[in-house]
Design a protein around this motif. Structure first.
Motif, PDB file in Angstrom:
ATOM      1  N   ASP A 126       0.830  -1.206   0.000  1.00 37.59           N
ATOM      2  CA  ASP A 126       0.000   0.000   0.000  1.00 37.59           C
ATOM      3  C   ASP A 126       0.867   1.260   0.000  1.00 37.59           C
ATOM      4  O   ASP A 126       0.579   2.231  -0.718  1.00 37.59           O
ATOM      5  CB  ASP A 126      -0.925   0.014   1.224  1.00 37.59           C
ATOM      6  CG  ASP A 126      -2.084  -0.970   1.086  1.00 37.59           C
ATOM      7  OD1 ASP A 126      -2.345  -1.427  -0.049  1.00 37.59           O
ATOM      8  OD2 ASP A 126      -2.715  -1.288   2.117  1.00 37.59           O
ATOM      9  N   VAL A 127       1.923   1.257   0.801  1.00 41.26           N
ATOM     10  CA  VAL A 127       2.809   2.415   0.873  1.00 41.26           C
ATOM     11  C   VAL A 127       3.568   2.607  -0.431  1.00 41.26           C
ATOM     12  O   VAL A 127       3.726   3.730  -0.927  1.00 41.26           O
ATOM     13  CB  VAL A 127       3.795   2.267   2.061  1.00 41.26           C
ATOM     14  CG1 VAL A 127       4.971   3.224   1.912  1.00 41.26           C
ATOM     15  CG2 VAL A 127       3.073   2.533   3.365  1.00 41.26           C
ATOM     16  N   LYS A 129       2.700   2.050  -3.401  1.00 39.10           N
ATOM     17  CA  LYS A 129       1.854   2.650  -4.436  1.00 39.10           C
ATOM     18  C   LYS A 129       1.896   4.172  -4.396  1.00 39.10           C
ATOM     19  O   LYS A 129       1.724   4.834  -5.430  1.00 39.10           O
ATOM     20  CB  LYS A 129       0.412   2.171  -4.278  1.00 39.10           C
ATOM     21  CG  LYS A 129       0.197   0.699  -4.587  1.00 39.10           C
ATOM     22  CD  LYS A 129      -1.232   0.279  -4.276  1.00 39.10           C
ATOM     23  CE  LYS A 129      -1.425  -1.218  -4.475  1.00 39.10           C
ATOM     24  NZ  LYS A 129      -2.790  -1.658  -4.068  1.00 39.10           N
ATOM     25  N   THR A 130       2.136   4.732  -3.210  1.00 37.69           N
ATOM     26  CA  THR A 130       2.140   6.196  -3.074  1.00 37.69           C
ATOM     27  C   THR A 130       3.408   6.833  -3.649  1.00 37.69           C
ATOM     28  O   THR A 130       3.493   8.065  -3.741  1.00 37.69           O
ATOM     29  CB  THR A 130       1.995   6.609  -1.596  1.00 37.69           C
ATOM     30  OG1 THR A 130       3.174   6.214  -0.865  1.00 37.69           O
ATOM     31  CG2 THR A 130       0.774   5.953  -0.973  1.00 37.69           C
ATOM     32  N   PHE A 131       4.381   6.010  -4.003  1.00 38.51           N
ATOM     33  CA  PHE A 131       5.639   6.521  -4.554  1.00 38.51           C
ATOM     34  C   PHE A 131       5.723   6.369  -6.073  1.00 38.51           C
ATOM     35  O   PHE A 131       6.787   6.582  -6.654  1.00 38.51           O
ATOM     36  CB  PHE A 131       6.828   5.821  -3.896  1.00 38.51           C
ATOM     37  CG  PHE A 131       7.055   6.223  -2.468  1.00 38.51           C
ATOM     38  CD1 PHE A 131       7.826   7.328  -2.160  1.00 38.51           C
ATOM     39  CD2 PHE A 131       6.467   5.514  -1.429  1.00 38.51           C
ATOM     40  CE1 PHE A 131       8.038   7.716  -0.848  1.00 38.51           C
ATOM     41  CE2 PHE A 131       6.672   5.877  -0.111  1.00 38.51           C
ATOM     42  CZ  PHE A 131       7.453   6.987   0.187  1.00 38.51           C
ATOM     43  N   ILE A 135       7.011  12.466  -8.084  1.00 38.80           N
ATOM     44  CA  ILE A 135       7.123  12.648  -6.638  1.00 38.80           C
ATOM     45  C   ILE A 135       8.266  13.624  -6.344  1.00 38.80           C
ATOM     46  O   ILE A 135       9.118  13.890  -7.186  1.00 38.80           O
ATOM     47  CB  ILE A 135       7.375  11.320  -5.905  1.00 38.80           C
ATOM     48  CG1 ILE A 135       8.727  10.715  -6.329  1.00 38.80           C
ATOM     49  CG2 ILE A 135       6.233  10.334  -6.167  1.00 38.80           C
ATOM     50  CD1 ILE A 135       9.147   9.517  -5.489  1.00 38.80           C
ATOM     51  N   ASP A 203      12.566   6.593   2.552  1.00 33.24           N
ATOM     52  CA  ASP A 203      11.244   7.218   2.654  1.00 33.24           C
ATOM     53  C   ASP A 203      10.148   6.176   2.882  1.00 33.24           C
ATOM     54  O   ASP A 203       9.178   6.429   3.604  1.00 33.24           O
ATOM     55  CB  ASP A 203      10.943   8.021   1.389  1.00 33.24           C
ATOM     56  CG  ASP A 203      11.799   9.282   1.284  1.00 33.24           C
ATOM     57  OD1 ASP A 203      12.375   9.695   2.308  1.00 33.24           O
ATOM     58  OD2 ASP A 203      11.899   9.833   0.171  1.00 33.24           O
ATOM     59  N   ALA A 207       7.503   6.016   5.998  1.00 38.40           N
ATOM     60  CA  ALA A 207       6.058   5.961   5.752  1.00 38.40           C
ATOM     61  C   ALA A 207       5.408   4.774   6.454  1.00 38.40           C
ATOM     62  O   ALA A 207       4.197   4.774   6.678  1.00 38.40           O
ATOM     63  CB  ALA A 207       5.794   5.895   4.249  1.00 38.40           C
TER      64      ALA A 207
END
Length: 272
Positions: A126-127, A129-131, A135, A203, A207
């Motif tokens: 899940d984390v 995917k945010t990268f 960015i 990072d 997160a």
């Protein structure tokens, strides 16, 4: 025979990929390659950089703790290295949860340790995917970036004060978790130029309410060149092999961009 080899070497021009193992810096590896080719041709290197016997450079630094494909420019091919500096790259990275270091990888001193047993593979995915996408990323302090004309990594090792570089925009095209065996996790990364996998892993650890550093890093692709299919190993570093590589892989290069850079000299990378 020596004169023939010298003439052949000095006529070479273009880009070819080599394999960089863990240990040497990219500059050290390039210097070794250059000296080996010059010795085979019976030539000596000029001491003045502007009057080099053989022009050779690389298109994107690999950390000394990393391995993988490194694209080399020779002759007028050094003027095409900007294509590699700004082009896409692929990496396989092994991160270690619960441990942060000053270099963001296993070569550095441990600066922090945090629990990681709360992290599941689903959390990690899940984390991750945010990268993906455009960015903002802060480059590592230990890096080839420069301050007052000197590399940050060199300044730090000399005990000098180094100001962190500001966050900058980078691109992640693909990012997937391929293995999760806590505290270790493996990522496949495809990114654009100026991207630091070490910063990404750090990072991701933050997160996940923990910390993380890179344990192993391999560059599997740079531009059109892949590690398994194209990279020239050290036992093949001779004039004949480099000549074959230049000819065999010339069709992989973007002809229009390459021709433009050869003519204009734009984006020329530093030479060794």
């Amino acid at each position: 025979m020596a004169a023939e080899k010298a003439s052949r070497l000095l006529s070479l021009s273009g880009l070819f990929p080599v394999y960089k193992p863990r240990g040497p810096t990219s500059a050290q590896l390039l210097s070794d390659l250059k000296m080996r080719l010059l010795r085979e041709a019976g030539l000596k290197e000029q001491t003045k950089k502007r009057k080099q016997t053989l022009k050779i450079g690389h298109g994107g630094t690999l950390d000394c703790t990393a391995s993988g494909v490194l694209v080399v420019g020779i002759g007028d091919g050094t003027k095409m290295l900007g294509v590699m500096l700004t082009g896409t790259k692929k990496y396989t990275a092994v991160g270690e949860l619960g441990k942060a270091t000053d270099t963001l990888d296993a070569s550095g001193a441990v600066t922090e340790e945090k629990p990681y047993d709360h992290i599941t593979r689903e959390d990690l995915e899940d984390v991750v995917k945010t990268f993906i996408g455009d960015i903002m990323q802060v480059p590592p302090l230990f890096s080839a970036l420069k301050q007052d004309g000197k590399r940050l990594s060199c300044l730090l090792r000399e005990g000098a004060e180094v100001a962190p570089k500001p966050a900058r925009s980078v691109v992640v095209y693909k990012l997937t978790v391929t293995d999760f065996q806590p505290p270790l996790f493996t990522l496949d990364v495809e990114c654009g130029g100026g991207f630091y996998v070490r910063s990404l892993v750090s990072d991701i650890g933050k997160a996940l309410s923990s910390c993380a550093s890179v344990k192993d890093l391999i560059r599997t692709k740079q531009g059109p060149f892949t590690l398994d299919e194209h990279a020239l190993r050290e036992d093949g570093w001779d004039i004949a092999a480099v000549t074959r590589s230049l000819k065999e892989y010339a069709h992989l290069l973007p002809a229009g961009q390459g021709a433009k850079r050869l003519k204009s000299g734009e984006n020329e990378a530093p030479l060794v």
